[in-house]
Design a protein around this motif. Sequence first.
Motif, PDB file in Angstrom:
ATOM      1  N   MET A 140       0.808  -1.218   0.000  1.00  0.00           N
ATOM      2  CA  MET A 140       0.000   0.000   0.000  1.00  0.00           C
ATOM      3  C   MET A 140       0.844   1.273   0.000  1.00  0.00           C
ATOM      4  O   MET A 140       0.319   2.362   0.249  1.00  0.00           O
ATOM      5  CB  MET A 140      -0.936  -0.001   1.218  1.00  0.00           C
ATOM      6  CG  MET A 140      -1.879  -1.187   1.246  1.00  0.00           C
ATOM      7  SD  MET A 140      -3.111  -1.116   2.568  1.00  0.00           S
ATOM      8  CE  MET A 140      -4.157   0.226   1.971  1.00  0.00           C
ATOM      9  N   ARG A 141       2.145   1.127  -0.266  1.00  0.00           N
ATOM     10  CA  ARG A 141       3.006   2.306  -0.251  1.00  0.00           C
ATOM     11  C   ARG A 141       2.567   3.296  -1.337  1.00  0.00           C
ATOM     12  O   ARG A 141       2.094   2.884  -2.409  1.00  0.00           O
ATOM     13  CB  ARG A 141       4.464   1.902  -0.466  1.00  0.00           C
ATOM     14  CG  ARG A 141       4.783   1.403  -1.863  1.00  0.00           C
ATOM     15  CD  ARG A 141       6.161   0.763  -1.925  1.00  0.00           C
ATOM     16  NE  ARG A 141       6.549   0.440  -3.291  1.00  0.00           N
ATOM     17  CZ  ARG A 141       6.114  -0.607  -3.969  1.00  0.00           C
ATOM     18  NH1 ARG A 141       5.255  -1.431  -3.413  1.00  0.00           N
ATOM     19  NH2 ARG A 141       6.538  -0.828  -5.202  1.00  0.00           N
ATOM     20  N   PRO A 142       2.689   4.581  -1.074  1.00  0.00           N
ATOM     21  CA  PRO A 142       2.236   5.600  -2.048  1.00  0.00           C
ATOM     22  C   PRO A 142       3.005   5.508  -3.361  1.00  0.00           C
ATOM     23  O   PRO A 142       4.236   5.455  -3.383  1.00  0.00           O
ATOM     24  CB  PRO A 142       2.533   6.919  -1.330  1.00  0.00           C
ATOM     25  CG  PRO A 142       2.592   6.570   0.115  1.00  0.00           C
ATOM     26  CD  PRO A 142       3.173   5.186   0.182  1.00  0.00           C
ATOM     27  N   GLN A 143       2.285   5.443  -4.444  1.00  0.00           N
ATOM     28  CA  GLN A 143       2.824   5.455  -5.797  1.00  0.00           C
ATOM     29  C   GLN A 143       1.854   6.221  -6.687  1.00  0.00           C
ATOM     30  O   GLN A 143       0.668   6.361  -6.348  1.00  0.00           O
ATOM     31  CB  GLN A 143       2.992   4.023  -6.335  1.00  0.00           C
ATOM     32  CG  GLN A 143       3.992   3.176  -5.587  1.00  0.00           C
ATOM     33  CD  GLN A 143       4.153   1.826  -6.262  1.00  0.00           C
ATOM     34  OE1 GLN A 143       4.986   1.639  -7.149  1.00  0.00           O
ATOM     35  NE2 GLN A 143       3.352   0.859  -5.842  1.00  0.00           N
ATOM     36  N   PRO A 144       2.326   6.708  -7.817  1.00  0.00           N
ATOM     37  CA  PRO A 144       1.418   7.429  -8.719  1.00  0.00           C
ATOM     38  C   PRO A 144       0.213   6.587  -9.148  1.00  0.00           C
ATOM     39  O   PRO A 144      -0.859   7.121  -9.387  1.00  0.00           O
ATOM     40  CB  PRO A 144       2.311   7.765  -9.924  1.00  0.00           C
ATOM     41  CG  PRO A 144       3.695   7.801  -9.366  1.00  0.00           C
ATOM     42  CD  PRO A 144       3.728   6.754  -8.302  1.00  0.00           C
ATOM     43  N   SER A 145       0.412   5.263  -9.252  1.00  0.00           N
ATOM     44  CA  SER A 145      -0.669   4.396  -9.727  1.00  0.00           C
ATOM     45  C   SER A 145      -1.424   3.699  -8.598  1.00  0.00           C
ATOM     46  O   SER A 145      -2.277   2.848  -8.857  1.00  0.00           O
ATOM     47  CB  SER A 145      -0.101   3.336 -10.676  1.00  0.00           C
ATOM     48  OG  SER A 145       0.863   2.546 -10.016  1.00  0.00           O
TER      49      SER A 145
END
Length: 285
Positions: A140-145
């Motif tokens: 669940m780490r923040p990424q653009p997608s």
Amino acid sequence: MRRTLERPAASPALPAGVATMFGSGLSNQTGAAIGSLAFPVLGPLGVVAVRQYVAALVLVAVGRPRVRAFTWRQWWPVLLLAVVFGTMNLTLYTAIDRVGLGLAVTLEFLGPLSIALAASRRRLDAGCALLAAAGVVVLMRPQPSTDYLGMALGLIAACCWASYILLNRLVGRRIPGAQGSAAAASVSALTFLPVGIVLAVRHPPTAGAILCAVTAGVLSSAVPYLADLLTLRKVPAQTFGLFMSVNPVLAAVVGWVVLGQSLGLLEWAAIGAVVAANTVSLTPR
């Protein structure tokens, strides 16, 4: 639906039991992948509706519930189980539509893991919880997608699976055989019946979409249920639980082969962490 565990037969049957478990897990995940092919036409809601119908037909045929003899003390957990059953499948299939099969199934497996950890007081299990949590953080780490709604739906499916396990135990104690599970599946199917009618009227489905949805119901409901009935007669309950832990890996592989949903090394490591936490948590006390 999950069943009350029976005492296993003799150990020579273990290889056949393991083969059956592998086939059951592969069938379950392949069914989910095939069902997702109908999403563009039916949507996750339509596919889940068809799956509920198939599950009800199979469970009623096997369980033959005598619903007229049920008391309110028996009915209320059955009704709750029906709600949880439908919600679990709907949130899981919607999560599959948004984040892919492998990640959705991995998040859903946090449900049975939480049940196993809650029942234990071992220090080792505290480490399992941290390992699983680390895997979820990576997923669940923040990424653009990053699709946070899809992730949230996967976690809701996990909560539903945990509730499903607890309610199934309660239903199993109050209603003999598979009658309670069959009654719950029937109620869930009846709940989805208006949904299926509305979808069919507003957006007439294609024959291919219906075939995919029915196939999902057969492979993800009928086949696993009947296969697990046979498996639990051949292998210890502990072995059955441990093998169930490989389902996220099977889901990721099937998602890659059937749907082209590739995962990066970090995602594979996170799935491995959740599988490892499940496996260790189920080892004998």
